[in-house]
Scaffold this active site. Structure first.
Site, mmCIF file in Angstrom:
data_model
loop_
_atom_site.group_PDB
_atom_site.id
_atom_site.type_symbol
_atom_site.label_atom_id
_atom_site.label_comp_id
_atom_site.label_asym_id
_atom_site.label_seq_id
_atom_site.Cartn_x
_atom_site.Cartn_y
_atom_site.Cartn_z
ATOM 1 N N HIS A 143 4.880 -1.274 -3.755
ATOM 2 C CA HIS A 143 3.795 -1.932 -3.459
ATOM 3 C C HIS A 143 2.740 -2.168 -4.561
ATOM 4 C CE1 HIS A 143 5.500 -1.350 0.498
ATOM 5 N NE2 HIS A 143 4.685 -2.207 0.961
ATOM 6 N N TYR A 192 7.713 4.295 -2.406
ATOM 7 C CA TYR A 192 7.130 3.236 -1.641
ATOM 8 C C TYR A 192 5.905 2.781 -1.799
ATOM 9 C CZ TYR A 192 5.150 0.932 2.599
ATOM 10 O OH TYR A 192 4.649 -0.064 3.611
ATOM 11 N N TRP A 211 12.621 -8.740 2.276
ATOM 12 C CA TRP A 211 11.627 -7.837 1.560
ATOM 13 C C TRP A 211 11.735 -6.729 2.938
ATOM 14 C CZ3 TRP A 211 8.269 -6.179 -1.789
ATOM 15 C CH2 TRP A 211 7.379 -5.249 -1.418
ATOM 16 N N TYR A 240 -5.266 -8.400 4.156
ATOM 17 C CA TYR A 240 -4.161 -7.395 4.529
ATOM 18 C C TYR A 240 -4.200 -6.193 3.452
ATOM 19 C CZ TYR A 240 0.797 -5.980 5.692
ATOM 20 O OH TYR A 240 1.698 -5.171 6.102
#
Length: 105
Positions: free
Chosen positions: A22, A18, A76, A41
């Site tokens: 990213h 994960y 996504w 964000y």
């Protein structure tokens, strides 16, 4: 601009992957986030899989609807769903109430 914080649970057996995914978020995904109204964000991940997100937006619900209407977000989310313990990540996060904010002024 409103501030929003949310949490999700990442599967502990998928944490490293994960994080790796990213490191290189698709440029087209970043572009549609900006266009949809997602600002400043950030994601933070604890070792037990607790994921905390922070975003600023004039209207988070409108920003979410705008993202849901894009093809790149559908791709996504389809790839990211397998990393989470429950539900679609963009539909199942829990918003946390803000209880304190130190103004930058």
């Amino acid at each position: 601009m409103q501030r929003y914080c949310f949490c999700l649970q990442v599967r502990t057996d998928r944490l490293d992957e994960y994080v790796e995914r990213h490191r290189d978020v698709w440029p087209e995904m970043q572009a549609v986030l900006r266009e949809a109204g997602w600002h400043n964000y950030s994601l933070f991940l604890r070792a037990d899989g607790l994921l905390i997100g922070y975003v600023e937006s004039p209207d988070l619900e409108a920003a979410q609807r705008a993202m849901a209407a894009t093809e790149v977000n559908a791709r996504w989310q389809a790839e990211m769903t397998e990393f989470f313990t429950a539900g679609q990540p963009d539909e199942s996060f829990v918003l946390l109430p803000e209880i304190f904010h130190l103004n930058g002024d």
